[in-house]
Design an enzyme around this catalytic site. Structure first.
Site, mmCIF file in Angstrom:
data_model
loop_
_atom_site.group_PDB
_atom_site.id
_atom_site.type_symbol
_atom_site.label_atom_id
_atom_site.label_comp_id
_atom_site.label_asym_id
_atom_site.label_seq_id
_atom_site.Cartn_x
_atom_site.Cartn_y
_atom_site.Cartn_z
ATOM 1 N N ALA A 158 1.081 -1.256 -0.140
ATOM 2 C CA ALA A 158 -0.055 -0.032 -0.145
ATOM 3 C C ALA A 158 0.946 1.382 0.069
ATOM 4 O O ALA A 158 0.564 2.151 -0.720
ATOM 5 C CB ALA A 158 -0.787 -0.105 1.181
ATOM 6 N N TYR A 159 2.146 1.233 0.946
ATOM 7 C CA TYR A 159 2.775 2.428 0.756
ATOM 8 C C TYR A 159 3.535 2.402 -0.585
ATOM 9 O O TYR A 159 3.487 3.736 -1.193
ATOM 10 C CB TYR A 159 4.011 2.174 2.014
ATOM 11 C CG TYR A 159 5.067 2.913 1.887
ATOM 12 C CD1 TYR A 159 5.089 4.227 2.720
ATOM 13 C CD2 TYR A 159 6.331 2.822 1.372
ATOM 14 C CE1 TYR A 159 6.013 5.058 2.636
ATOM 15 C CE2 TYR A 159 7.414 3.707 1.302
ATOM 16 C CZ TYR A 159 7.360 4.714 2.106
ATOM 17 O OH TYR A 159 8.445 5.698 1.945
ATOM 18 N N THR A 160 3.797 1.623 -1.104
ATOM 19 C CA THR A 160 4.509 1.756 -2.499
ATOM 20 C C THR A 160 3.533 2.140 -3.755
ATOM 21 O O THR A 160 3.989 2.887 -4.230
ATOM 22 C CB THR A 160 5.284 0.339 -2.917
ATOM 23 O OG1 THR A 160 6.241 -0.014 -1.829
ATOM 24 C CG2 THR A 160 5.864 0.344 -3.816
#
Length: 271
Positions: A158-160
């Site tokens: 999700a961060y990426t």
């Protein structure tokens, strides 16, 4: 090298800690007027005093929640009243450990959090800053993405994804603003020893009797958790090692680089 920053006006989201603060200090040492934007007021006094001591007598802190459009609009309205124009916007806000997890472990709320802070936070700041950037004699935007966009880790999905959207936004915006000579670039850090990272690995570091301030020890733990954390240099980076790269791209000296994504990752892109 004279970066042409004496008296320039600079706004940095997430500017009271980690890479944001190190970048603010870098601009201050070159004589820029620096505004640090962050959600909590508690850190402002110490950070602003440090920036003034470094060479930015007009440094200030503005309480800003990039997840709240009204808060962002108010912050840049304040800067408009104070400065009238803006030379540089740097977006360093990321997202916390709550969005770490593999695909099956993340519900919609985690995905919303990742995109709201990482991508939309920058969208809101850019949108609110653009009228001020357009009034300046020269203007730059630098967005801080992540090297994981190029070297994926399942636990950072999700961060990426949020950072990948930010990188795409930056490249597209650079094309949109090129005719106005507003240069827009991305800097993508690898593993850096920030307070947030130290907090994240604190339990594992303590359990092994390692040093939470040691860039090698911290990167070793992160390598086990996520992979590709050590890079060729075998350690985490320090915030002050990425700040000059951000400052250079977001300076008057940069006259031809736009739409670029600069890796600052200790060589992990070559592993």
């Amino acid at each position: 090298m004279d970066l042409g920053l004496q008296g320039a006006t600079v706004a940095i989201t997430g500017g009271t800690a980690g890479m944001g603060r190190a970048t603010a200090e870098c601009y201050a040492r070159d004589g820029a007027r620096v505004a640090v934007l962050a959600r909590t007021r508690s850190a402002f006094d110490e950070v602003v005093a440090s920036l003034r001591d470094a060479g930015s007598p007009d440094a200030l802190g503005i309480v800003t929640d990039v997840s709240d459009p009204d808060s962002v609009t108010a912050a840049f309205g304040d800067l408009a009243d104070r400065w009238g124009s803006l030379n540089v916007l740097v977006n360093t806000v990321g997202a916390g450990a709550t969005i770490v997890g593999e695909f099956d472990a993340l519900d919609d709320w985690k995905w919303d959090e990742a995109f709201d802070l990482i991508t939309m936070g920058a969208v809101r700041a850019c949108r609110a800053a653009l009228p001020l950037l357009r009034k300046a004699e020269w203007a730059r935007i630098v967005n801080v993405s992540a090297h994981s966009v190029q070297r994926q880790s399942p636990r950072l999905i999700a961060y990426t994804a949020g950072k990948a959207a930010l990188t795409s936004l930056t490249k597209n915006l650079s094309q949109t603003l090129a005719k106005e000579e507003i240069l827009v670039n991305t800097v993508s850090p690898g593993t850096f020893l920030t307070a947030q990272i130290r907090d994240y690995v604190a339990t594992e570091i303590a359990a092994r009797g390692l040093d939470p301030a040691d860039p090698v020890d911290v990167a070793t733990i992160l390598e086990e958790m996520f992979g590709d954390a050590l890079g060729q240099l075998g350690r985490a980076g320090l915030p002050e090692e990425i700040a000059p790269m951000i400052t250079m791209l977001g300076s008057q000296r940069n006259t031809y680089t736009t739409g670029a994504d600069l890796n600052v990752d200790g060589g992990s892109d070559f592993r």
